[in-house]
Design a protein around this motif. Structure first.
Motif, PDB file in Angstrom:
ATOM      1  N   TYR A 128       0.830  -1.207   0.000  1.00 40.45           N
ATOM      2  CA  TYR A 128       0.000   0.000   0.000  1.00 40.45           C
ATOM      3  C   TYR A 128       0.862   1.253   0.000  1.00 40.45           C
ATOM      4  O   TYR A 128       0.557   2.235  -0.692  1.00 40.45           O
ATOM      5  N   CYS A 131       2.297   1.701  -3.583  1.00 38.87           N
ATOM      6  CA  CYS A 131       1.288   2.072  -4.578  1.00 38.87           C
ATOM      7  C   CYS A 131       0.702   3.444  -4.300  1.00 38.87           C
ATOM      8  O   CYS A 131       0.346   4.175  -5.233  1.00 38.87           O
ATOM      9  N   ARG A 318      -1.308  -5.094 -13.440  1.00 37.77           N
ATOM     10  CA  ARG A 318      -1.329  -5.576 -12.058  1.00 37.77           C
ATOM     11  C   ARG A 318       0.072  -5.439 -11.473  1.00 37.77           C
ATOM     12  O   ARG A 318       1.023  -6.073 -11.942  1.00 37.77           O
ATOM     13  N   TYR A 322      -2.313  -4.775  -6.974  1.00 33.80           N
ATOM     14  CA  TYR A 322      -3.281  -3.730  -7.320  1.00 33.80           C
ATOM     15  C   TYR A 322      -3.406  -3.658  -8.839  1.00 33.80           C
ATOM     16  O   TYR A 322      -2.396  -3.687  -9.555  1.00 33.80           O
ATOM     17  N   TRP A 323      -4.639  -3.525  -9.305  1.00 36.83           N
ATOM     18  CA  TRP A 323      -4.885  -3.374 -10.739  1.00 36.83           C
ATOM     19  C   TRP A 323      -5.024  -1.889 -11.061  1.00 36.83           C
ATOM     20  O   TRP A 323      -5.934  -1.222 -10.577  1.00 36.83           O
ATOM     21  N   SER A 330     -11.178   2.724 -10.142  1.00 33.46           N
ATOM     22  CA  SER A 330     -11.216   1.661  -9.133  1.00 33.46           C
ATOM     23  C   SER A 330     -12.034   0.456  -9.551  1.00 33.46           C
ATOM     24  O   SER A 330     -11.940  -0.599  -8.928  1.00 33.46           O
ATOM     25  N   HIS A 333     -10.056  -3.005 -10.469  1.00 33.51           N
ATOM     26  CA  HIS A 333      -9.488  -3.728  -9.336  1.00 33.51           C
ATOM     27  C   HIS A 333     -10.585  -4.341  -8.464  1.00 33.51           C
ATOM     28  O   HIS A 333     -10.520  -5.529  -8.111  1.00 33.51           O
ATOM     29  N   ARG A 337     -11.465  -8.303  -7.452  1.00 33.70           N
ATOM     30  CA  ARG A 337     -11.497  -8.781  -6.069  1.00 33.70           C
ATOM     31  C   ARG A 337     -12.862  -9.367  -5.729  1.00 33.70           C
ATOM     32  O   ARG A 337     -12.962 -10.360  -5.004  1.00 33.70           O
ATOM     33  N   GLY A 378      -6.897  -4.136  -1.376  1.00 32.12           N
ATOM     34  CA  GLY A 378      -6.814  -3.018  -2.302  1.00 32.12           C
ATOM     35  C   GLY A 378      -7.816  -1.925  -2.034  1.00 32.12           C
ATOM     36  O   GLY A 378      -7.732  -0.844  -2.638  1.00 32.12           O
TER      37      GLY A 378
END
Length: 710
Positions: A128, A131, A318, A322-323, A330, A333, A337, A378
């Motif tokens: 995190y 990113c 990816r 995270y995508w 958003s 991603h 998930r 994510g």
């Protein structure tokens, strides 16, 4: 001078070892060493202290087992590259490696051997953090009307290419103490590994290259090995997570970005060749970032040529789980998930078929430990849109209903309280708040995201990253103007905060009354007299996380109201009666929720149905009447629930283990809350159904969990 190995340091290293981890060659698990520590705290100290003092790792601790795990998502498993080798090292060796890793990390931080843009395998630096730093710099550069592009790289076989002599030279030139340098050199040589697979000969083979991948020390050694690869990029960013690198540049055109990325890659590849490592072209990905205002303009498809291979830009990349999409949307991603969470939920539903299966306590545990982490992975970085939130809510209500065995007509507010699972929107907010606390309480000199906080943020350290790209946004027009981190966003939206400042805003409900934020892992920073004691800051950080949990409960009660007849408060821990069997606990959930087979709980199909008790016809058949007031059940009430006078939220019935154990057979014997078409409600008191030895009693009750256990 070698610092002595103390009992506290040994205990701290042992606490990081999971008792469920697979043991090494000797077959001794960590749970055995923890029991040894309880009996005699000095045994491990006497074994390991001489090895630290002499800087020596004996060959008897270098034997290991190699287990093959298939890499997910591979098209074919005929190639050895489709498998990952996990090295199982002796447990006592891993305890020693944790001790050396803590000392080496502290020494490397004090001497500047770790680059500020390195994340992963370090305290407080997660995916995190990396990113968030990337997202922050991309959006900051876009606000200057520049075109931004990123190139994602992966070091090929990173751990296997660590050269002992090169690493020793890097550590020696960096001023690492001689005993640590000697121990690391001794640790990396003369390893042996026994491969474990069907038909394997079972003989150990020598391993003289690289670092064992199952060692807790090797990720740190690899970070020190590749730290010289990092350099500063004007109007750009280089950030890494162990062996994953991201190069970000900005210019007036995407073609200019391609030229800059090619030059930077050539420079990086030249430096990497000097260390004996290289980057995998097959795992290289390119993305051209776009702003929402560019959604109607043609997409840039300019490729980049790397080592003779053409790398085209991707619509979704990816990186670190995270995508990312060009517009930093958003939906991509979160949709992925959600699909993974739905697959996991479909799998665990087989453990809990209708009419049988796991009690709600274990269903709650599966929901919080398996489904929720998959779904929310994510969510600390990406906030779902309105459409995606609707899909998340629909799925999460299925999980809540599966946990409690409640009917579909149960109000959603009651359903979330009964399942002890907060609504998914509040859960995402809580997840983001905890992640934000981790960022704002980290040392800015260690965390690249914390170093990008606005200077007015009340940190204990005023250090800020000199290359955060914040300076190039100063003095701009209404597109962006830096604001104080507590300044609310104006309406209409004319100015924006930095993305990292928006993260800091999430901590405001938990940090009210705090003049300065505590600093976790401050022992890794150069000591200064202005810092409070580390124990005090750790306690303050724990109190902030506890306050965030209390904020979740407060928002849950305020934003998700329940009907007036339902008075149960929200809770995150499962209730004691959820440890009963699925059938009985499900009936209790239904009757507490006001949506059950009791006559006073009508459904939307028959709102005008008769609510009087079908057994006595004296009062409406509510939950309290069925347990305490119904004359036809008085015999069982006196024998099983003697002393129970209330079923409200504060009633002792819901906290008393003996009463809950007697409530279960009471429900089974009296058929309370059962479908009336299957179990006729009108029966004389002399019926054998009222006998505790009746064969019609439901199956045996599962274990009831006490309050201390939940």
């Amino acid at each position: 001078m070698v610092p002595p190995l103390t009992t506290d340091k040994k205990a701290a290293a042992l606490s990081k070892c999971s008792p469920t981890s697979a043991p090494g060659v000797e077959g001794i698990p960590y749970s055995a060493w923890k029991q040894v520590k309880k009996i005699n705290r000095s045994i491990l100290l006497l074994i390991l202290a001489p090895l630290v003092l002499l800087g020596y790792h004996p060959a008897s601790l270098k034997g290991s087992n190699g287990v093959f795990l298939d890499k997910p998502g591979k098209h074919s498993y005929e190639s050895p590259s489709s498998f990952r080798t996990i090295v199982l090292i002796r447990s006592v060796s891993k305890i020693l490696e944790w001790i050396i890793a803590a000392r080496l990390h502290a020494a490397a931080r004090l001497r500047g051997l770790l680059h500020p843009k390195q994340c992963g395998s370090l305290p407080g630096l997660s995916t995190y953090n990396a990113c968030l730093t990337l997202t922050n710099d991309v959006k900051t550069l876009q606000r200057t009307r520049l075109k931004v592009s990123s190139l994602f790289l992966d070091i090929k076989a990173g751990f296997d290419n660590v050269d002992n002599s090169t690493l020793a030279r890097i550590l020696s030139e960096g001023g690492i103490p001689p005993y640590l340098l000697s121990w690391v050199s001794s640790f990396l040589g003369e390893w042996s590994c026994t491969l474990i697979f069907q038909g394997a000969p079972g003989t150990p083979a020598p391993v003289n290259v690289g670092a064992p991948q199952g060692s807790p020390l090797c990720p740190l050694l690899f970070l020190l090995y590749v730290a010289p690869l990092h350099f500063r990029i004007p109007r750009g960013l280089m950030i890494s997570y162990v062996d994953d690198f991201a190069l970000t540049v900005a210019s007036l055109s995407y073609r200019g970005n391609i030229r800059r990325l090619q030059e930077l890659f050539h420079r990086l590849e030249t430096q990497a060749s000097g260390l004996g490592v290289s980057f995998s072209v097959a795992k290289t990905e390119l993305i051209h970032w776009r702003t929402p205002s560019q959604r109607h303009s043609p997409k840039c498809v300019s490729p980049i040529q790397i080592k003779g291979e053409v790398i085209h830009s991707r619509n979704a990349v990816r990186w670190l789980g995270y995508w990312f999409t060009p517009a930093l949307d958003s939906s991509t991603h979160i949709s992925r998930r959600l699909a993974l969470a739905q697959g996991a939920f479909a799998l665990i539903q087989r453990l809990n078929p209708p009419g049988a299966g796991l009690p709600p306590y274990l269903c709650h545990r599966l929901a919080t430990s398996l489904v929720a982490p998959i779904l929310l992975n994510g969510a600390d970085l990406f906030t779902p849109s309105v459409g995606t939130s609707t899909r998340l809510n629909t799925f999460w209500r299925k999980v809540q209903r599966w946990t409690t065995n409640c009917f579909s007509a149960t109000p959603t507010g009651i359903l979330s309280v009964e399942s002890c699972l907060p609504p998914i929107s509040l859960l995402i907010t809580h997840w983001q708040r905890l992640a934000a606390l981790t960022v704002v309480c980290s040392p800015p000199s260690m965390s690249p995201a914390t170093a990008r906080l606005y200077p007015s943020f009340p940190s204990l350290s005023m250090h800020r990253a000199p290359d955060s790209s914040l300076a190039i946004t100063r003095g701009l027009s209404s597109i962006y103007l830096p604001l104080h981190w507590k300044t609310p966003r104006p309406v209409p939206l004319m100015r924006n905060h930095q993305p990292v400042d928006a993260v800091a805003h999430r901590t405001i409900p938990s940090t009210l009354g705090q003049s300065r934020m505590p600093m976790i892992n401050s022992q890794l920073v150069c000591p200064t007299p202005i810092l409070p004691p580390q124990s005090l800051m750790d306690n303050t950080y724990s109190a902030l996380r506890k306050r965030a949990r209390e904020t979740l409960l407060t928002e849950w009660a305020a934003l998700v109201p329940t009907p007036e007849y339902y008075l149960q408060p929200p809770a995150l821990s499962p209730r004691p009666f959820m440890g009963l069997g699925k059938f009985v606990a499900g009936r209790i959930h239904q009757m507490r929720a006001g949506k059950s087979y009791l006559a006073a709980h009508p459904t939307w199909r028959s709102p005008d149905a008769d609510t009087s008790c079908s057994r006595c016809s004296l009062e409406p058949e509510t939950f309290q009447h069925a347990i305490l007031s119904c004359p036809s059940r008085q015999d069982c009430t006196l024998r099983l629930l003697h002393g129970v006078t209330d079923v409200g939220p504060e009633a002792p019935l819901w906290t008393s283990l003996p009463l809950l154990k007697r409530l279960a057979p009471f429900i089974g014997v009296t058929s309370m809350g059962f479908p009336p078409t299957i179990f006729p409600p009108t029966m004389p008191p002399s019926s054998p159904l009222f006998s505790l030895s009746s064969p019609r009693v439901p199956p045996p009750v599962f274990r009831v969990f006490s309050l201390a256990e939940v």
